[in-house]
Design an enzyme around this catalytic site. Structure first.
Site, mmCIF file in Angstrom:
data_model
loop_
_atom_site.group_PDB
_atom_site.id
_atom_site.type_symbol
_atom_site.label_atom_id
_atom_site.label_comp_id
_atom_site.label_asym_id
_atom_site.label_seq_id
_atom_site.Cartn_x
_atom_site.Cartn_y
_atom_site.Cartn_z
ATOM 1 C CE LYS A 290 28.436 47.031 58.824
ATOM 2 N NZ LYS A 290 27.666 45.866 58.340
ATOM 3 C CG ASN A 291 27.077 44.241 61.946
ATOM 4 O OD1 ASN A 291 26.855 44.860 60.906
ATOM 5 N ND2 ASN A 291 28.035 43.333 62.046
ATOM 6 N NE ARG B 216 24.516 37.087 54.701
ATOM 7 C CZ ARG B 216 23.980 35.967 54.263
ATOM 8 N NH1 ARG B 216 23.973 35.688 52.990
ATOM 9 N NH2 ARG B 216 23.445 35.115 55.104
ATOM 10 C CB CYS C 43 30.977 41.228 52.652
ATOM 11 S SG CYS C 43 31.346 42.821 53.359
ATOM 12 N NE ARG D 254 27.918 36.607 54.440
ATOM 13 C CZ ARG D 254 28.118 37.809 54.943
ATOM 14 N NH1 ARG D 254 28.844 38.676 54.272
ATOM 15 N NH2 ARG D 254 27.629 38.156 56.099
ATOM 16 C CG ASP E 207 32.382 41.191 61.437
ATOM 17 O OD1 ASP E 207 32.518 40.411 60.487
ATOM 18 O OD2 ASP E 207 31.289 41.710 61.739
ATOM 19 C CB ILE F 168 32.628 32.704 60.861
ATOM 20 C CG1 ILE F 168 33.030 32.674 62.343
ATOM 21 C CG2 ILE F 168 31.163 33.090 60.687
ATOM 22 C CD1 ILE F 168 32.178 31.817 63.248
ATOM 23 N NE ARG G 255 28.506 47.164 52.783
ATOM 24 C CZ ARG G 255 28.844 45.924 53.125
ATOM 25 N NH1 ARG G 255 29.850 45.325 52.540
ATOM 26 N NH2 ARG G 255 28.177 45.268 54.052
HETATM 27 C C1 UD1 Z 1 26.547 38.791 60.701
HETATM 28 C C2 UD1 Z 1 27.242 40.141 60.632
HETATM 29 C C3 UD1 Z 1 28.637 39.994 60.052
HETATM 30 C C4 UD1 Z 1 29.420 38.965 60.842
HETATM 31 C C5 UD1 Z 1 28.641 37.645 60.965
HETATM 32 C C6 UD1 Z 1 29.310 36.630 61.881
HETATM 33 C C7 UD1 Z 1 25.464 41.769 60.299
HETATM 34 C C8 UD1 Z 1 24.789 42.717 59.367
HETATM 35 N N1 UD1 Z 1 26.454 41.030 59.771
HETATM 36 O O1 UD1 Z 1 26.447 38.309 59.365
HETATM 37 O O2 UD1 Z 1 29.278 41.265 60.124
HETATM 38 O O3 UD1 Z 1 30.641 38.700 60.177
HETATM 39 O O4 UD1 Z 1 27.327 37.910 61.494
HETATM 40 O O5 UD1 Z 1 29.519 37.179 63.132
HETATM 41 O O6 UD1 Z 1 25.154 41.695 61.476
HETATM 42 N N2 UD1 Z 1 24.969 30.386 57.379
HETATM 43 C C9 UD1 Z 1 24.394 29.318 56.704
HETATM 44 N N3 UD1 Z 1 23.058 29.392 56.424
HETATM 45 C C10 UD1 Z 1 22.284 30.445 56.798
HETATM 46 C C11 UD1 Z 1 22.887 31.522 57.494
HETATM 47 C C12 UD1 Z 1 24.234 31.478 57.766
HETATM 48 O O7 UD1 Z 1 25.054 28.355 56.365
HETATM 49 O O8 UD1 Z 1 21.072 30.436 56.528
HETATM 50 C C13 UD1 Z 1 26.411 30.343 57.683
HETATM 51 C C14 UD1 Z 1 27.197 31.462 57.011
HETATM 52 O O9 UD1 Z 1 27.531 31.144 55.683
HETATM 53 C C15 UD1 Z 1 28.393 31.573 57.914
HETATM 54 C C16 UD1 Z 1 27.795 31.276 59.296
HETATM 55 O O10 UD1 Z 1 26.576 30.585 59.072
HETATM 56 O O11 UD1 Z 1 29.321 30.553 57.599
HETATM 57 C C17 UD1 Z 1 27.533 32.488 60.159
HETATM 58 O O12 UD1 Z 1 26.819 33.446 59.388
HETATM 59 P P1 UD1 Z 1 25.820 34.487 60.078
HETATM 60 O O13 UD1 Z 1 26.047 34.494 61.543
HETATM 61 O O14 UD1 Z 1 24.450 34.207 59.580
HETATM 62 O O15 UD1 Z 1 26.332 35.858 59.487
HETATM 63 P P2 UD1 Z 1 25.468 37.082 59.031
HETATM 64 O O16 UD1 Z 1 24.249 37.217 59.873
HETATM 65 O O17 UD1 Z 1 25.317 37.066 57.558
#
Ligand code: UD1
Length: 423
Positions: free
Chosen positions: A22-23, A96, A120, A125, A309, A331, A401
């Protein structure tokens, strides 16, 4: 709304074919926006999140042809004309990952608007890292009525970007934005997840010049035109890990087919410390357990560390351990919403800050429970498979999902699980 009913206690035994990731599929589908040429993507899992992102692309003007194929859908996408570059709240709130369209649309059209994301409920986030990095590429960012507006009418310009925190989504967004930028973009402190590597391979299959993906320094040399492509999505490491725990928690034996074993290094390392047997063989792996579960401490980290995850699923498993395990979630700050539900099933778990202490219990008991996010939901399925009596899980749209044919795959291994229309 549908529910899942599980009568626990069966040792699972059989073979499970792992679906496309999926990701990995979501950003690859989004990246098709970068070209007006034909894009074919194979082994796309049939999931609600995939349908949402395709709906979003259709809204932008994509023409889709979806066929059944080996191990998943084959999707042909033609984004010949972008007729709309505003991603509406009704779609973005469902998922998201929709925020990923920002980079691709900006690169293609010079302007994009995306509603602030939902998805989620596992923390606040923010998307500040995405936005600051896009600004470094020359985009003008503003907020209008709950929408992020990004503008670069003369195109983006390559730059050196130091990401303040490892972010999967921001790395993906930036890789896509930089594909058509003038000159070279260097991303420092980039995420190293296999899904990032796959996105880089997909972009390169269209003629992009991306290197270093899979390391913390990714370099993208912008080009004007991309070519057609035909690309197959990698297997889902989180789905594979989840079914590995299904075998382990029930004391059964499951062969997982179509697995990239190197993507599961940290999980298999932890699972073998708990006494689970893992026999690897090219692209398949045999998981079994015939002894008690040893406690273990886990800290979630960016790849190649232990994946967030898999945290909820591991917690369900360790709740039946012989002793005390500690799980620290590094995370997402709010990713412990499965604790009260597992507790309802007899688990002994307490949380202080970002650490959960899991005191193993001898048995879990079936109960009505409610899922709050994708991985929390599946942790309740796993607990239900091992529990005595009946577990009824509500709000299973989260499972839809992210897990293709979940009930079918588990039933095939002897689980007593069914989907029923909710009351
Ligand atoms: C992706 C995955 C999700 C997984 C996560 C971490 C997809 C669709 N989703 O989510 O399944 O759990 O990676 O491996 O691929 N953060 C900030 N600012 C930002 C962006 C992120 O502070 O602009 C923080 C987030 O709140 C979190 C951390 O960085 O604490 C990591 O988030 P991120 O790696 O961006 O997760 P996603 O890409 O949303």
């Amino acid at each position: 709304m549908d529910q899942i009913k599980i009568r626990g206690g069966e040792k699972l035994n059989g073979t499970i074919e792992i679906s496309g990731s999926k990701n990995a599929a979501l950003p690859i589908i989004v990246a098709s926006l970068l070209t007006h040429k034909k894009v074919i993507i194979r082994r796309v899992p049939d999931l609600a999140d995939v349908r949402t992102i395709l709906e979003l692309l259709t809204f932008f003007g994509a023409k889709l042809n979806i066929q059944s194929g080996i191990g998943g859908k084959v999707i042909e996408i033609r984004n010949e004309r972008i007729i709309n570059n505003k991603a509406p709240y009704e779609l973005v709130r469902k998922m998201r990952a929709s925020v990923l369209v920002l980079g691709a649309l900006l690169a293609r059209c010079g302007e994009a608007m995306v509603s602030l994301p939902g998805g989620c409920a596992i923390g606040t986030r923010p998307i500040d890292i995405h936005l600051k990095a896009l600004e470094k590429l020359g985009a003008k960012i503003s907020l209008e009525d709950g929408y992020v507006k990004a503008e670069a009418p003369k195109g983006l310009t390559g730059s050196v970007i130091n990401m303040p925190k490892v972010s999967v989504g921001a790395t993906e967004n930036l890789m896509m934005a930089a594909v058509h930028a003038k000159g070279e973009t260097v991303l420092h402190n980039a995420a190293k997840e296999p899904e990032i590597f796959e996105l880089g391979c997909f972009l390169n299959s269209m003629g992009s010049r991306v290197s270093g993906m899979g390391t913390d320094k990714i370099i993208i040399n912008g080009i004007k035109e991309l070519s057609e492509t035909d690309f197959t999505v990698v297997n889902d490491r989180i789905e594979a890990g989840t079914y590995a725990i299904a075998a382990a928690i029930t004391g059964g034996k499951i062969r997982l087919e179509g697995v990239n074993i190197e993507h599961l290094g940290s999980l298999f390392n932890i699972l073998s410390k708990t006494g689970v047997s893992i026999i690897k063989d090219n692209s398949s792996v045999l998981i079994s357990r015939d002894r008690s579960i040893l406690p273990v401490d886990i800290i979630t980290e960016p790849y190649p560390g232990f994946p967030t995850d898999m945290q909820a699923q591991m917690m369900a498993f360790l709740s039946l351990g012989e002793g005390t395990s500690k799980i620290t979630e590094n995370i997402f700050e709010n990713r412990f919403m499965h604790i009260p539900e597992l507790t309802r099933m007899g688990a002994d778990i307490t949380q202080v800050g970002s650490t959960a202490t899991v005191n193993g219990v001898r048995k879990l008991k079936g109960a009505p429970v409610m899922a709050t996010d994708l991985r929390a939901s599946v942790s309740l399925v796993l607990a239900g498979l091992a529990a005595h009596g009946e577990t009824v899980i509500s709000r299973i749209y989260h499972l839809d999902r992210g897990y293709e044919n979940l009930v079918f795959k588990l039933t095939n291994c002897g689980a007593d699980i069914k989907r029923v229309a909710g009351v």
